[in-house]
Design a protein around this motif. Structure first.
Motif, mmCIF file in Angstrom:
data_model
loop_
_atom_site.group_PDB
_atom_site.id
_atom_site.type_symbol
_atom_site.label_atom_id
_atom_site.label_comp_id
_atom_site.label_asym_id
_atom_site.label_seq_id
_atom_site.Cartn_x
_atom_site.Cartn_y
_atom_site.Cartn_z
ATOM 1 N N LYS A 181 11.661 -6.255 -8.991
ATOM 2 C CA LYS A 181 11.458 -6.614 -10.396
ATOM 3 C C LYS A 181 10.017 -6.966 -10.727
ATOM 4 O O LYS A 181 9.586 -6.846 -11.843
ATOM 5 C CB LYS A 181 12.378 -7.775 -10.758
ATOM 6 N N GLU A 182 9.298 -7.433 -9.760
ATOM 7 C CA GLU A 182 7.913 -7.803 -10.038
ATOM 8 C C GLU A 182 6.964 -6.993 -9.168
ATOM 9 O O GLU A 182 7.262 -6.668 -8.034
ATOM 10 C CB GLU A 182 7.700 -9.298 -9.809
ATOM 11 N N LYS A 183 5.849 -6.642 -9.738
ATOM 12 C CA LYS A 183 4.841 -5.898 -8.981
ATOM 13 C C LYS A 183 4.209 -6.854 -7.974
ATOM 14 O O LYS A 183 3.807 -7.951 -8.318
ATOM 15 C CB LYS A 183 3.786 -5.336 -9.920
ATOM 16 N N GLU A 184 4.168 -6.426 -6.748
ATOM 17 C CA GLU A 184 3.639 -7.273 -5.700
ATOM 18 C C GLU A 184 2.116 -7.332 -5.795
ATOM 19 O O GLU A 184 1.467 -6.386 -6.190
ATOM 20 C CB GLU A 184 4.090 -6.741 -4.355
ATOM 21 N N ILE A 197 0.842 -1.201 0.000
ATOM 22 C CA ILE A 197 0.000 0.000 0.000
ATOM 23 C C ILE A 197 0.874 1.245 0.000
ATOM 24 O O ILE A 197 0.633 2.188 -0.766
ATOM 25 C CB ILE A 197 -0.953 0.007 1.218
ATOM 26 N N ALA A 198 1.894 1.269 0.851
ATOM 27 C CA ALA A 198 2.774 2.445 0.957
ATOM 28 C C ALA A 198 3.481 2.745 -0.357
ATOM 29 O O ALA A 198 3.633 3.906 -0.741
ATOM 30 C CB ALA A 198 3.813 2.242 2.060
ATOM 31 N N ARG A 199 3.882 1.697 -1.070
ATOM 32 C CA ARG A 199 4.641 1.892 -2.308
ATOM 33 C C ARG A 199 3.752 2.146 -3.518
ATOM 34 O O ARG A 199 4.138 2.854 -4.434
ATOM 35 C CB ARG A 199 5.541 0.694 -2.538
ATOM 36 N N ASN A 200 2.572 1.562 -3.527
ATOM 37 C CA ASN A 200 1.713 1.694 -4.702
ATOM 38 C C ASN A 200 0.640 2.775 -4.576
ATOM 39 O O ASN A 200 0.172 3.289 -5.586
ATOM 40 C CB ASN A 200 1.052 0.352 -5.029
ATOM 41 N N TYR A 201 0.245 3.092 -3.356
ATOM 42 C CA TYR A 201 -0.812 4.074 -3.159
ATOM 43 C C TYR A 201 -0.375 5.244 -2.280
ATOM 44 O O TYR A 201 -1.040 6.261 -2.238
ATOM 45 C CB TYR A 201 -2.056 3.410 -2.536
ATOM 46 N N GLY A 202 0.725 5.067 -1.585
ATOM 47 C CA GLY A 202 1.246 6.103 -0.711
ATOM 48 C C GLY A 202 2.394 6.839 -1.359
ATOM 49 O O GLY A 202 2.577 6.808 -2.581
ATOM 50 N N GLU A 203 3.187 7.450 -0.544
ATOM 51 C CA GLU A 203 4.265 8.307 -1.033
ATOM 52 C C GLU A 203 5.613 7.613 -1.104
ATOM 53 O O GLU A 203 6.576 8.182 -1.596
ATOM 54 C CB GLU A 203 4.354 9.537 -0.128
ATOM 55 N N SER A 226 8.560 5.278 -2.461
ATOM 56 C CA SER A 226 8.996 4.844 -3.794
ATOM 57 C C SER A 226 9.233 3.338 -3.820
ATOM 58 O O SER A 226 9.588 2.737 -2.807
ATOM 59 C CB SER A 226 10.302 5.541 -4.176
ATOM 60 N N LEU A 227 9.048 2.780 -5.007
ATOM 61 C CA LEU A 227 9.419 1.378 -5.212
ATOM 62 C C LEU A 227 10.937 1.268 -5.191
ATOM 63 O O LEU A 227 11.642 2.171 -5.644
ATOM 64 C CB LEU A 227 8.890 0.864 -6.555
ATOM 65 N N LYS A 228 11.464 0.177 -4.676
ATOM 66 C CA LYS A 228 12.903 -0.039 -4.664
ATOM 67 C C LYS A 228 13.378 -0.400 -6.063
ATOM 68 O O LYS A 228 12.654 -1.005 -6.852
ATOM 69 C CB LYS A 228 13.267 -1.152 -3.684
ATOM 70 N N LYS A 229 14.616 -0.032 -6.379
ATOM 71 C CA LYS A 229 15.180 -0.312 -7.707
ATOM 72 C C LYS A 229 15.193 -1.793 -8.020
ATOM 73 O O LYS A 229 14.925 -2.194 -9.141
ATOM 74 C CB LYS A 229 16.613 0.224 -7.799
ATOM 75 N N ASP A 230 15.538 -2.619 -7.048
ATOM 76 C CA ASP A 230 15.668 -4.049 -7.287
ATOM 77 C C ASP A 230 14.340 -4.804 -7.264
ATOM 78 O O ASP A 230 14.315 -6.012 -7.417
ATOM 79 C CB ASP A 230 16.649 -4.672 -6.289
#
Length: 109
Positions: free
Chosen positions: A56-59, A42-48, A50-54
């Protein structure tokens, strides 16, 4: 599907594939872990955050929510809780307690 049936499905899975339930303490810790995984997505996809560089797959949020539900049902089964009955009681209580409260909340308008 009714919650009672889901509780039976989980119980049958545990007996046939999981050997036995983990103890209640372990399942409580696992529930916290699974909720943390939901929070991370939720924090990475809907919050502020950022996704980590490594990454590779969308959770898969649905998969993680299902993990939470599975462990929650295990805990209910282990403690003899009929979730369907408890849920309906809680909704009735919330209706009485919150029936007008949210309609009068200016922040929700």
């Amino acid at each position: 599907m009714e919650i009672k049936n889901i509780q039976k499905l989980v119980h049958n899975w545990i007996i046939n594939y999981g050997i036995r339930y983990f103890n209640i303490l372990t399942n409580t810790i696992l529930l916290s872990e699974e909720v943390g995984e939901v929070s991370r997505i939720i924090a990475r996809n809907y919050g502020e955050q950022s996704l980590k560089k490594d990454c590779k797959e969308k959770e898969n949020l649905g998969e993680e929510l299902s993990d939470v539900l599975f462990v929650l049902i295990c805990l209910a089964n282990q403690t003899g809780i009929d979730l369907e009955e408890s849920f309906h009681k809680k909704l009735k209580k919330k209706k009485i307690r919150d029936g007008e409260r949210h309609h009068n909340n200016e922040k929700l308008k």
